[in-house]
Write a protein that holds these residues in place. Sequence first.
Motif, PDB file in Angstrom:
ATOM      1  N   GLN A  83       0.835  -1.219   0.000  1.00 11.34           N
ATOM      2  CA  GLN A  83       0.000   0.000   0.000  1.00 11.34           C
ATOM      3  C   GLN A  83       0.867   1.265   0.000  1.00 11.34           C
ATOM      4  O   GLN A  83       0.451   2.298  -0.480  1.00 11.34           O
ATOM      5  N   ALA A  84       2.078   1.136   0.567  1.00  9.63           N
ATOM      6  CA  ALA A  84       2.981   2.296   0.540  1.00  9.63           C
ATOM      7  C   ALA A  84       3.541   2.529  -0.872  1.00  9.63           C
ATOM      8  O   ALA A  84       3.842   3.653  -1.251  1.00  9.63           O
TER       9      ALA A  84
ATOM     10  N   VAL B   2       1.946   1.707  -3.753  1.00  9.41           N
ATOM     11  CA  VAL B   2       0.933   1.706  -4.819  1.00  9.41           C
ATOM     12  C   VAL B   2       0.911   2.990  -5.650  1.00  9.41           C
ATOM     13  O   VAL B   2       0.602   2.953  -6.842  1.00  9.41           O
ATOM     14  N   ASN B   3       1.262   4.122  -5.031  1.00 12.90           N
ATOM     15  CA  ASN B   3       1.199   5.379  -5.790  1.00 12.90           C
ATOM     16  C   ASN B   3       2.538   5.741  -6.434  1.00 12.90           C
ATOM     17  O   ASN B   3       2.727   6.873  -6.831  1.00 12.90           O
TER      18      ASN B   3
END
Lengths: 306, 236
Positions: free
Chosen positions: A150-151, A153-154
Amino acid sequence: MSSVLQFEQVSKVYRPWLGRPVTALRDFSLKVECGEIFGFLGPNGAGKTTAIHLVMGFMQPSSGSGILLGRPFGDAHSRRRVGFLAENVALYHRPAASLVKFYGALNGLRGAELDRRAAAALDAVQLTSEARRNVGKFSRGMAQRVGLAQALVNDPELLVLDEPTSALDPIARVVVRELLLKLRGEGKSVFLSSHLLSEVELVCDRVAIVVKGRLMRLGRTADLLHSSEQMRILHRRIVASDSPTATTRMQLQDEVVSRRELPGALQRIWSAGDEVLSVNPMQRTMEEIFLEVTAEAESADQASSA
Amino acid sequence: MRGVLLIASNFAREQRWPILLLILGVLALALMGLTVDLQKQQEDALFLFKELSIYGIAFSVFFGGSAINTERRSRRILAVLSKSISRSQYVMGLLAGVGLAAGLYCFTLGITGTWLLGDIGFSRSHLWFLMACLLAACLLAASVSVLYSTFLNPFLATIATALTLTLPAGTTRFAGAGWQHVLPVHTLMDVVLQAAFRGDWVADWTLVALSLVQAAGICGLAAWIFTSRDIAVALD
């Protein structure tokens, strides 16, 4: 080289309703440069997590200021370019792929790009095969890897990681270590807080050690590891042999002296007719440095209280 | 706006079991329609309907009062706020989530009421107006509890909300009717509780709109307070 993260004289004092105020950070200044892996070390209660939470805008400094990717700490727009993994990550109980997409969507990703980035993030932490499983049923190590996904993903410019490998097995640690090195290769920056000093030694370009809210040591990892006052001299002596088949034999000798004593020691070795093979500063471990710094801080504290 | 909706839908998802339980309570009322002669027990059916309406308010206060604290205690708030979500978007998202849960509840109650009470002579348009009043009251009550939850634990936030919402009701009795427009949860609930099979009714949409405006204002105040709060320190 431009900085991605900067603390400027930041102090943070917790003021509970009852009890004495606790100072977590004191006049803390630090700069993390673009494209480096920066190790952030310190014993428990040193203020590492407080510093990270200030960066992410979860709390506000009591004094001083900070800049994250060109904007003040707490700015929501700059967080879009940051990936964050908290210590003891806590995640919603839903399938891993859906969870990573949720966090990606919070960062403004959507549609095909969101699907692609979520798949890539899970692949980076080797969880593609578990993408449909509910995170609530994952082991702590697997949940930590989802937290890392999740860290990522961007596709962040800066990763802020608080103990990212604490729950991982040795194989997963290697995966994360290689991932961090790959990210650095792509020009990303990593701000890494960890108690695993051997990991830090292996991946970090620079290291800061903080004790009781104060920055105690800062420097390039290689410089810190070689900054010893001790020098190792390896020399060779040719002596008469006891063997019936040879008249002489070589005897390798290893000697450790302080930097100050080095010229005298070399003189002595040469006078004895020995051959100096190498003179190197003693390589230290991050653990030794860490213990030395914490002991220094402790004795400084005792001295000031006395 | 998308961030607010994501947080709202996530909140409703996380609270799915309590919401389901509430909806099952309403469906239990529907079962009554299958088992008793409603023509003979009109008033009992209406009483249960009103009772379920009050539960809606109570659960909105509980949801609102515990939302931030639950997320902080579980530390899941950290991953959410590490994204490009502002504190005000977060608070709005939570309130929208409570609104979504309350909306689902009111809709289910409205459908059940239409079927049960509508068939025995209760005006269907009146019933849906009552549901609009209930939803507005839920949102206003939730906004007050969210406001308190930004700086109080859920227990104290719930007590403070109850006191705040009953204060204008008490003041209205002693200081005049003007107070019924201040945090008019009690006024809206009065509309619901005074509903009857016989008698005229007037749809006072001004009160509904006024509640929504006040809920938005309180939400703004909650967001402003929450923006300056440290969220990662040890709790209580």
